[in-house]
Design a protein around this motif. Structure first.
Motif, PDB file in Angstrom:
ATOM      1  N   ASP A 210      18.878  87.854  21.051  1.00 18.01           N
ATOM      2  CA  ASP A 210      20.124  87.501  20.366  1.00 18.01           C
ATOM      3  C   ASP A 210      20.990  86.735  21.352  1.00 18.01           C
ATOM      4  N   ALA A 211      21.207  85.441  21.094  1.00 17.41           N
ATOM      5  CA  ALA A 211      21.978  84.616  22.028  1.00 17.41           C
ATOM      6  C   ALA A 211      22.856  83.642  21.260  1.00 17.41           C
ATOM      7  N   PRO A 212      23.883  84.137  20.576  1.00 17.64           N
ATOM      8  CA  PRO A 212      24.728  83.274  19.741  1.00 17.64           C
ATOM      9  C   PRO A 212      25.385  82.116  20.486  1.00 17.64           C
TER      10      PRO A 212
ATOM     11  N   ALA B 107      12.736  83.248  29.451  1.00 20.65           N
ATOM     12  CA  ALA B 107      11.469  83.981  29.530  1.00 20.65           C
ATOM     13  C   ALA B 107      11.267  84.843  28.292  1.00 20.65           C
ATOM     14  N   GLU B 108      12.341  85.447  27.787  1.00 24.26           N
ATOM     15  CA  GLU B 108      12.244  86.238  26.555  1.00 24.26           C
ATOM     16  C   GLU B 108      11.790  85.370  25.392  1.00 24.26           C
ATOM     17  N   ILE B 109      12.371  84.179  25.295  1.00 24.63           N
ATOM     18  CA  ILE B 109      12.000  83.267  24.216  1.00 24.63           C
ATOM     19  C   ILE B 109      10.534  82.867  24.346  1.00 24.63           C
ATOM     20  N   ARG B 110      10.107  82.549  25.575  1.00 18.74           N
ATOM     21  CA  ARG B 110       8.723  82.165  25.800  1.00 18.74           C
ATOM     22  C   ARG B 110       7.773  83.294  25.442  1.00 18.74           C
ATOM     23  N   ALA B 111       8.203  84.533  25.662  1.00 17.55           N
ATOM     24  CA  ALA B 111       7.363  85.692  25.357  1.00 17.55           C
ATOM     25  C   ALA B 111       7.379  86.043  23.871  1.00 17.55           C
ATOM     26  N   GLY B 112       8.183  85.319  23.088  1.00 13.41           N
ATOM     27  CA  GLY B 112       8.232  85.560  21.652  1.00 13.41           C
ATOM     28  C   GLY B 112       9.075  86.747  21.246  1.00 13.41           C
ATOM     29  N   LEU B 113      10.072  87.123  22.071  1.00  8.64           N
ATOM     30  CA  LEU B 113      10.868  88.323  21.791  1.00  8.64           C
ATOM     31  C   LEU B 113      12.060  88.064  20.873  1.00  8.64           C
TER      32      LEU B 113
ATOM     33  N   LYS C  21      18.328  95.144  30.994  1.00  7.19           N
ATOM     34  CA  LYS C  21      18.477  96.002  32.178  1.00  7.19           C
ATOM     35  C   LYS C  21      17.445  95.576  33.216  1.00  7.19           C
ATOM     36  N   ILE C  22      17.939  95.223  34.416  1.00  9.88           N
ATOM     37  CA  ILE C  22      17.078  94.840  35.532  1.00  9.88           C
ATOM     38  C   ILE C  22      17.475  95.674  36.743  1.00  9.88           C
ATOM     39  N   ASN C  23      16.516  96.405  37.303  1.00 13.77           N
ATOM     40  CA  ASN C  23      16.785  97.292  38.449  1.00 13.77           C
ATOM     41  C   ASN C  23      17.909  98.280  38.153  1.00 13.77           C
ATOM     42  N   GLY C  24      17.908  98.777  36.902  1.00 15.97           N
ATOM     43  CA  GLY C  24      18.882  99.780  36.511  1.00 15.97           C
ATOM     44  C   GLY C  24      20.250  99.228  36.176  1.00 15.97           C
ATOM     45  N   GLU C  25      20.443  97.915  36.294  1.00 16.36           N
ATOM     46  CA  GLU C  25      21.750  97.298  36.037  1.00 16.36           C
ATOM     47  C   GLU C  25      21.695  96.473  34.754  1.00 16.36           C
ATOM     48  N   VAL C  26      22.700  96.634  33.889  1.00 15.63           N
ATOM     49  CA  VAL C  26      22.785  95.856  32.658  1.00 15.63           C
ATOM     50  C   VAL C  26      23.393  94.494  32.980  1.00 15.63           C
ATOM     51  N   VAL C  27      22.677  93.423  32.673  1.00 14.77           N
ATOM     52  CA  VAL C  27      23.118  92.068  33.014  1.00 14.77           C
ATOM     53  C   VAL C  27      22.899  91.149  31.811  1.00 14.77           C
ATOM     54  N   LYS C  28      23.517  89.977  31.866  1.00  9.81           N
ATOM     55  CA  LYS C  28      23.287  88.949  30.850  1.00  9.81           C
ATOM     56  C   LYS C  28      21.988  88.210  31.194  1.00  9.81           C
ATOM     57  N   ALA C  29      21.043  88.235  30.271  1.00 10.26           N
ATOM     58  CA  ALA C  29      19.737  87.622  30.536  1.00 10.26           C
ATOM     59  C   ALA C  29      19.846  86.134  30.830  1.00 10.26           C
ATOM     60  N   CYS C  30      20.822  85.477  30.211  1.00 11.49           N
ATOM     61  CA  CYS C  30      20.949  84.029  30.388  1.00 11.49           C
ATOM     62  C   CYS C  30      21.470  83.643  31.768  1.00 11.49           C
ATOM     63  N   GLN C  31      22.040  84.612  32.494  1.00 10.60           N
ATOM     64  CA  GLN C  31      22.658  84.320  33.779  1.00 10.60           C
ATOM     65  C   GLN C  31      21.797  84.736  34.964  1.00 10.60           C
ATOM     66  N   VAL C  32      20.632  85.310  34.691  1.00  9.90           N
ATOM     67  CA  VAL C  32      19.746  85.752  35.770  1.00  9.90           C
ATOM     68  C   VAL C  32      18.584  84.785  35.887  1.00  9.90           C
ATOM     69  N   ARG C  33      18.436  84.174  37.078  1.00 11.31           N
ATOM     70  CA  ARG C  33      17.345  83.251  37.340  1.00 11.31           C
ATOM     71  C   ARG C  33      16.246  83.963  38.129  1.00 11.31           C
ATOM     72  N   ILE C  34      15.006  83.612  37.841  1.00  2.32           N
ATOM     73  CA  ILE C  34      13.866  84.279  38.460  1.00  2.32           C
ATOM     74  C   ILE C  34      13.414  83.465  39.665  1.00  2.32           C
TER      75      ILE C  34
ATOM     76  N   LYS D 119      25.749  88.921  24.328  1.00  3.65           N
ATOM     77  CA  LYS D 119      24.813  89.571  23.400  1.00  3.65           C
ATOM     78  C   LYS D 119      23.395  89.697  23.974  1.00  3.65           C
ATOM     79  N   CYS D 120      23.059  88.941  25.001  1.00  2.00           N
ATOM     80  CA  CYS D 120      21.677  88.910  25.497  1.00  2.00           C
ATOM     81  C   CYS D 120      21.457  89.915  26.627  1.00  2.00           C
ATOM     82  N   LEU D 121      22.129  91.054  26.573  1.00  2.00           N
ATOM     83  CA  LEU D 121      22.076  92.023  27.662  1.00  2.00           C
ATOM     84  C   LEU D 121      20.688  92.634  27.813  1.00  2.00           C
TER      85      LEU D 121
END
Length: 350
Positions: free
Chosen positions: A33-35, A24-30, A48-61, A44-46
């Motif tokens: 950083d995802a080596p 979603a970040e890529i689609r939004a043009g952001l 914050k969702i609902n106050g928790e720091v997570v890996k963006a690549c591991q969270v599905r919507i 590297k793709c950390l």
């Protein structure tokens, strides 16, 4: 479907359910950083969702969900080497300009308007090889009206095509880009005397699909080349705009763009599948020097501008090494010499 809202950027987009926050970040043009290419290994793709720091690549919507994402601060202060020392060379660019007179056809004339133009150009410039010049149907159709408007015209041309005809000499410029795996460097040169007019550099946006060529090649094999090709072409086009603005010229004053990169970057820029590079015997799909239409690859420069891709040497020795050899000309030195290119990928030439 689902929604993702990026709080810091003020962006909200609709996405397919099951998409990762990184996608979603890529689609939004952001440009996250995802080596590791979204494998969950680099951390590297950390976000914050609902106050928790997570890996963006591991969270599905989830279906119907509105995911509120806060991206974290990134340094963004990378320093990219774009200068050094040069050797003096004879300036002899492939881009030339000559002033010609459009002759009126004589009674009984057999030559076309186009042929008379080429003959006049050859008389002005003895190095013009008429047999190599492509016919430009649009320009040929305009010559009759142009002659009625004015007899004297400046012709800007390369070895294979006429790029523009104008009443005033104006500016004519060249651009060169080194597309590295991690960074891109761009240079704008004066086509009349070879002076460097402006320099621009930035990170290669393909890094959001993986840090190295293997990850990006695998991404292209799984998802196609379009995302990787379009993002790097967009970056080069943006750099062309910055270079032109810094030099005080118009984009339309750029008549040739030369691009080098390793073989994988070369293929991905052109939209060629890197399949042959990741399977034995690891050969390029194409290695020949190419002269293409710059506009066909998203580069907003002069309408007939040429895109020159230097030759690749092998599967993992690319056109950037060819560029290095042209710059230092080891073949003209009597002693044995070693050239070392230390980048994300490294090459040596003895």
């Amino acid at each position: 479907m689902a929604w993702v809202k990026f709080v810091r950027e003020g962006i909200e987009i609709e996405v397919n359910a099951g998409m990762s926050v990184l996608e979603a970040e890529i689609r939004a043009g952001l440009r996250p950083d995802a080596p590791c290419g979204g494998l969950g290994k680099c951390g590297k793709c950390l976000v914050k969702i609902n106050g928790e720091v997570v890996k963006a690549c591991q969270v599905r919507i989830g279906e119907g969900e509105t995911c509120v994402v806060e991206t974290l601060d990134r340094a963004g202060n990378e320093k990219i080497l774009t200068d050094g020392f040069n050797r003096e060379v004879v300036f002899e660019p492939g881009l030339r300009m000559a002033q010609v007179e459009l002759e009126k056809a004589k009674t009984g004339e057999k030559r076309s308007d186009w042929q008379r133009l080429l003959d006049t150009l050859a008389e002005t410039d003895g190095e013009v090889e008429l047999g190599q010049m492509e016919v430009d149907l649009k320009l040929a159709g305009e010559l009759y009206g142009m002659r009625r408007d004015s007899d004297e015209w400046y012709v800007i041309y390369s070895r294979r095509r006429i790029l523009e005809m104008r009443k005033e000499a104006g500016r004519r410029c060249l651009a060169a880009f080194d597309i590295g795996t991690t960074t891109i460097a761009g240079y704008l040169l004066d086509g009349a005397d070879g002076r460097t007019l402006a320099v621009e550099s930035r990170m290669n946006p393909q890094v959001q699909y993986g840090a190295d060529v293997i990850m990006r090649a695998n991404y292209a094999l799984e998802h196609g080349t379009e995302a990787l090709s379009m993002c790097v072409r967009k970056a080069v086009n943006e750099m062309l705009g910055s270079l032109a603005e810094d030099a005080g010229i118009r984009r339309e004053d750029v008549f040739q763009v030369c691009v080098v990169g390793n073989t994988c970057m070369h293929h991905l820029f052109l939209g060629i599948s890197p399949a042959s590079l990741v399977h034995a015997p690891y050969t390029p799909a194409v290695s020949e020097r190419l002269v293409l239409n710059a506009g066909d690859y998203g580069l907003a420069v002069q309408a007939r501008a040429e895109l020159i891709m230097l030759s690749d040497i092998a599967g993992y020795v690319g056109a950037d090494t060819c560029g290095c050899l042209l710059a230092i000309r080891q073949d003209q030195q009597e002693e044995i010499s070693l050239m070392i290119d230390i980048g994300t990928n490294g090459e040596m030439v003895l």
